[in-house]
Design a protein around this motif. Structure first.
Motif, PDB file in Angstrom:
ATOM      1  N   ALA A  65       1.031  -1.356   0.163  1.00  0.00           N
ATOM      2  CA  ALA A  65      -0.040  -0.128   0.000  1.00  0.00           C
ATOM      3  C   ALA A  65       1.017   1.171  -0.252  1.00  0.00           C
ATOM      4  N   ASP A  66       0.287   2.281  -0.906  1.00  0.00           N
ATOM      5  CA  ASP A  66       1.281   3.587  -0.830  1.00  0.00           C
ATOM      6  C   ASP A  66       0.247   4.232   0.222  1.00  0.00           C
ATOM      7  N   LEU A  67       1.244   4.604   1.296  1.00  0.00           N
ATOM      8  CA  LEU A  67       0.462   5.161   2.512  1.00  0.00           C
ATOM      9  C   LEU A  67       1.052   6.870   2.636  1.00  0.00           C
ATOM     10  N   SER A  68       1.658   7.357   1.326  1.00  0.00           N
ATOM     11  CA  SER A  68       2.276   8.582   1.373  1.00  0.00           C
ATOM     12  C   SER A  68       0.938   9.569   1.571  1.00  0.00           C
ATOM     13  N   GLY A  69       1.188  10.429   2.570  1.00  0.00           N
ATOM     14  CA  GLY A  69      -0.095  11.484   2.604  1.00  0.00           C
ATOM     15  C   GLY A  69      -1.031  10.946   3.408  1.00  0.00           C
ATOM     16  N   ALA A  70      -1.033   9.575   3.741  1.00  0.00           N
ATOM     17  CA  ALA A  70      -2.408   9.309   4.589  1.00  0.00           C
ATOM     18  C   ALA A  70      -2.020   9.670   6.012  1.00  0.00           C
ATOM     19  N   ASN A  71      -3.484  10.076   6.764  1.00  0.00           N
ATOM     20  CA  ASN A  71      -3.451  10.224   8.118  1.00  0.00           C
ATOM     21  C   ASN A  71      -3.281   9.163   9.029  1.00  0.00           C
TER      22      ASN A  71
END
Length: 136
Positions: free
Chosen positions: A42-48
């Motif tokens: 999973a690309d969690l970049s920018g996720a809170n």
């Protein structure tokens, strides 16, 4: 949170990333119980992920032939794994990184490993900080 709900959130988040926020929805996983969740790839970049419980979650990133991940052990230790090497975050010193790069694949480490480690270390610090705030 169910696996189906997580998958749906991450699919919308990926659209959000790929469209620079014009479409999709930024993943808001504030206080989400992701303990043991499979977030592999999973690309969690920018996720809170503030105060999210990532205990024993699978955060595997496969980057050009090497498996890279963060893991949280039951004893509270945060570990970084890159390829076959898995060590607690604080043990990933410059000396260890240089030794491992020379031992395994210097060219790959120079091109990718340093960046991946910096990202994983930053994510580990962010998670640890959120855990400290949660216990205050």
């Amino acid at each position: 949170m169910t696996g189906h709900e997580i998958k749906e959130i991450l699919e919308k988040h990926l659209v959000w990333i790929k469209t620079d926020g014009k479409e999709g929805v930024r993943a808001d996983l504030y206080r989400a119980n992701l303990s043991g969740a499979n977030l592999s790839g999973a690309d969690l970049s920018g996720a809170n992920l503030y105060r999210a419980d990532l205990t024993l979650a699978n955060l595997t990133i496969v980057w050009n032939k090497y498996c890279c991940l963060l893991s949280w052990q039951k004893n509270g230790t945060t570990c970084v794994r890159i390829g076959c090497e898995c060590h607690p975050v604080e043990e990933w010193t410059e000396e260890l990184q240089a030794e491992l790069a020379a031992k395994h694949d210097q060219a790959w480490w120079d091109a990718h490993g340093r960046h991946i480690f910096a990202f994983l270390k930053e994510e580990a610090a962010r998670y640890e900080a959120s855990r400290e705030v949660a216990h205050e």
